[in-house]
Design an enzyme around this catalytic site. Structure first.
Site, mmCIF file in Angstrom:
data_model
loop_
_atom_site.group_PDB
_atom_site.id
_atom_site.type_symbol
_atom_site.label_atom_id
_atom_site.label_comp_id
_atom_site.label_asym_id
_atom_site.label_seq_id
_atom_site.Cartn_x
_atom_site.Cartn_y
_atom_site.Cartn_z
ATOM 1 N N CYS A 59 -1.041 -3.454 15.050
ATOM 2 C CA CYS A 59 -0.799 -3.022 13.520
ATOM 3 C C CYS A 59 -1.422 -3.982 12.576
ATOM 4 O O CYS A 59 -1.091 -5.365 12.859
ATOM 5 C CB CYS A 59 0.611 -2.855 13.451
ATOM 6 S SG CYS A 59 1.230 -2.605 11.795
ATOM 7 N N GLU A 79 0.758 -1.209 -0.001
ATOM 8 C CA GLU A 79 -0.155 0.035 0.002
ATOM 9 C C GLU A 79 0.904 1.136 -0.064
ATOM 10 O O GLU A 79 1.974 1.378 0.558
ATOM 11 C CB GLU A 79 -0.778 0.030 1.158
ATOM 12 C CG GLU A 79 -1.759 -1.200 1.368
ATOM 13 C CD GLU A 79 -2.353 -1.251 2.932
ATOM 14 O OE1 GLU A 79 -2.773 -2.213 3.286
ATOM 15 O OE2 GLU A 79 -2.612 -0.129 3.475
ATOM 16 N N CYS A 118 3.896 -5.948 15.984
ATOM 17 C CA CYS A 118 3.318 -5.073 16.930
ATOM 18 C C CYS A 118 1.709 -5.371 17.115
ATOM 19 O O CYS A 118 0.987 -5.551 16.006
ATOM 20 C CB CYS A 118 3.409 -3.662 16.647
ATOM 21 S SG CYS A 118 5.108 -3.115 16.259
ATOM 22 N N CYS A 132 5.418 -7.624 7.590
ATOM 23 C CA CYS A 132 6.455 -6.960 8.470
ATOM 24 C C CYS A 132 6.725 -8.313 9.730
ATOM 25 O O CYS A 132 5.615 -8.678 9.960
ATOM 26 C CB CYS A 132 6.127 -5.864 9.318
ATOM 27 S SG CYS A 132 6.941 -5.271 10.581
ATOM 28 N N CYS A 138 -1.504 3.490 6.739
ATOM 29 C CA CYS A 138 -1.022 2.510 6.022
ATOM 30 C C CYS A 138 -0.976 0.925 6.642
ATOM 31 O O CYS A 138 -1.003 1.046 7.846
ATOM 32 C CB CYS A 138 0.512 2.833 5.588
ATOM 33 S SG CYS A 138 0.644 4.136 4.479
ATOM 34 N N CYS A 195 3.156 8.472 1.422
ATOM 35 C CA CYS A 195 3.795 7.156 2.321
ATOM 36 C C CYS A 195 4.055 5.913 1.709
ATOM 37 O O CYS A 195 2.969 5.412 1.186
ATOM 38 C CB CYS A 195 2.745 7.045 3.407
ATOM 39 S SG CYS A 195 2.934 5.988 4.705
HETATM 40 N N1 SAH Z 1 7.382 -0.215 10.808
HETATM 41 C C1 SAH Z 1 7.435 1.404 11.069
HETATM 42 C C2 SAH Z 1 7.029 1.949 10.176
HETATM 43 C C3 SAH Z 1 5.369 1.386 9.523
HETATM 44 S S1 SAH Z 1 4.168 1.579 10.849
HETATM 45 C C4 SAH Z 1 7.064 1.664 12.380
HETATM 46 O O1 SAH Z 1 6.651 1.038 12.983
HETATM 47 O O2 SAH Z 1 7.443 2.853 12.749
HETATM 48 C C5 SAH Z 1 3.737 3.430 10.432
HETATM 49 C C6 SAH Z 1 3.307 3.966 11.726
HETATM 50 O O3 SAH Z 1 1.913 3.650 11.953
HETATM 51 C C7 SAH Z 1 3.994 3.661 12.967
HETATM 52 O O4 SAH Z 1 4.208 4.732 14.065
HETATM 53 C C8 SAH Z 1 3.010 2.529 13.866
HETATM 54 O O5 SAH Z 1 3.083 2.282 15.109
HETATM 55 C C9 SAH Z 1 1.774 3.070 13.468
HETATM 56 N N2 SAH Z 1 0.693 2.173 13.602
HETATM 57 C C10 SAH Z 1 0.506 1.103 13.191
HETATM 58 N N3 SAH Z 1 -0.764 0.415 13.267
HETATM 59 C C11 SAH Z 1 -1.375 1.496 13.891
HETATM 60 C C12 SAH Z 1 -2.969 1.771 14.556
HETATM 61 N N4 SAH Z 1 -3.561 0.764 14.425
HETATM 62 N N5 SAH Z 1 -3.113 2.802 15.004
HETATM 63 C C13 SAH Z 1 -2.324 3.961 14.967
HETATM 64 N N6 SAH Z 1 -1.046 4.021 14.457
HETATM 65 C C14 SAH Z 1 -0.549 2.693 14.005
HETATM 66 FE FE1 SF4 Z 2 5.842 -3.513 11.452
HETATM 67 FE FE2 SF4 Z 2 3.538 -2.459 12.023
HETATM 68 FE FE3 SF4 Z 2 5.205 -2.759 14.095
HETATM 69 FE FE4 SF4 Z 2 5.536 -0.921 12.001
HETATM 70 S S1 SF4 Z 2 3.858 -1.057 13.665
HETATM 71 S S2 SF4 Z 2 7.148 -2.387 12.928
HETATM 72 S S3 SF4 Z 2 4.787 -2.103 10.433
HETATM 73 S S4 SF4 Z 2 4.262 -4.308 13.019
#
Ligand code: SAH
Ligand code: SF4
Length: 357
Positions: free
Chosen positions: A123, A96, A120, A116, A337, A109
């Protein structure tokens, strides 16, 4: 003997590397610049490079391929013209990208991996697992495809889509070189942000380059107890180690670190969390972005209330840490994203309020 059949990724090369390869293969080196200009003007085939001799175009097509990102899906927000793409690559993998319009320009973006590994818990990308890294050219191709489709020039790039950029370090470094180079996309480092969940050894590696990009660190918690529960990487490098790396990065580059903090009701949004966070960040060249969490994983995280978010923000400021509440763009198309691929089915229902092309 078996003939060498590897066909090379031409758009991941710098102009210097391409020129060297031309020389090594007895191709006319002066043509490398011409080919490179075509690539960065968005050519998707050698055939269309009309000012090259026909035989050279045929030879190049035998030796090299040109990465392209094909538009699988496109959603346009009715609220603010945010555009979300699902791009596919020739092997069928999808990522995406989101294009956002700000008064200072157009920002994209982009994704750095298909999926990944970091897991997390809040996410969508993390939940769907890891498929593969993207090459530098596949990152470039996302920008080019959006520019071409929207007929505009993108001025800012954020590496905040699917994937952990610092887990795909070599390709991301190469991408940074190509995107910022005068012979590449020529988007200055000050217009680039890289977001990481905290791959500490790579933060130290990146600091050595002294790039003027913005490093965003997804912190989301003031201490190990909370952070380890929501971000598995915290078991490897805890908050102290991460913040030490951030301070080193800020010192080495002179750049302010941007800390991302997704506000989750009852998880990380108490006054005590704000006070603890402020105490840990004070004295670090930093800024905190507060984002109400999007509940996309079914893990039951709820957005903190607007009143709570405001109060958290005020508390940070009271204790000397600058913070802003991030405005969410493209709310009607789930523009954050990492949410489209996993939630494709649910999104089709969402699209009723959006234009679906
Ligand atoms: N992997 C990297 C970049 C991609 S994620 C990282 O984790 O920073 C991009 C951003 O979206 C990160 O700050 C992540 O913590 C946030 N993110 C992911 N899922 C989310 C959610 N459900 N609500 C709000 N932010 C989220
Ligand atoms: Fe990976 Fe999502 Fe965690 Fe970013 S927030 S490191 S994309 S699992």
């Amino acid at each position: 003997m078996k003939k060498e059949t590897t066909i090379r990724d031409i758009k991941s090369l710098t102009l210097v590397e391409l020129s060297e390869q031309f020389r090594d293969q007895n191709l006319p080196a002066f043509r490398a610049k011409q080919v490179y200009q075509w690539l960065y003007r968005g050519a998707v085939s050698f055939e269309e490079m009309s000012d090259l001799p026909k035989n050279l175009r045929v030879t190049l097509a035998e030796k090299y391929y040109i990465s392209v990102a094909n538009i699988e899906k496109k959603l346009v927000s009715d609220y603010d013209n945010t555009v979300k793409y699902l791009f596919s690559f020739p092997d069928g993998q999808c990522v995406e990208s989101v294009v956002m319009h700000y008064h200072h320009g157009v920002s994209i973006c982009i994704s750095t991996q298909v999926g990944c590994k970091m897991g997390c818990t809040f996410c969508a990308t993390g939940k769907s697992g890891f498929s593969r890294h993207l090459t530098a050219s596949e990152m470039i191709a996302q920008i080019q495809a959006a520019q071409q489709d929207l007929d505009l020039r993108i001025s800012n790039v954020v590496l905040m889509g699917m994937g952990e950029p610092l887990d795909n370090y070599e390709n991301v470094l190469r991408f940074l070189e190509l995107v910022s180079s005068e012979t590449g996309l020529h988007i200055g480092m000050r217009h680039i942000s890289l977001s990481t969940c905290g791959v500490v050894n790579r933060i130290y590696d990146l600091a050595k380059h002294k790039f003027q990009l913005t490093l965003s660190v997804s912190l989301h918690a003031p201490n190990d107890l909370i952070r380890s529960r929501i971000m598995p990487i915290n078991h490897k490098w805890g908050v102290d180690q991460l913040l030490a790396a951030c301070r080193h990065y800020a010192d080495a580059t002179g750049r302010r670190i941007s800390f991302e903090y997704a506000m989750m009701d009852g998880v990380n949004d108490s006054d005590a969390c704000a006070v603890e966070l402020a105490a840990r960040l004070r004295g670090t060249l930093s800024h905190v972005n507060l984002i109400p969490v999007n509940d996309v994983t079914g893990a039951g995280y709820r957005k903190s209330s607007p009143v709570r978010v405001e109060r958290f923000c005020k508390t940070l400021e009271k204790y000397g840490v600058t913070a802003t509440v991030r405005r969410t763009l493209g709310a009607d198309i789930n523009a954050s994203c990492g949410q489209l691929r996993r939630r494709q089915k649910e999104e089709v229902a969402n699209v009723e309020r959006s234009k679906f092309k």
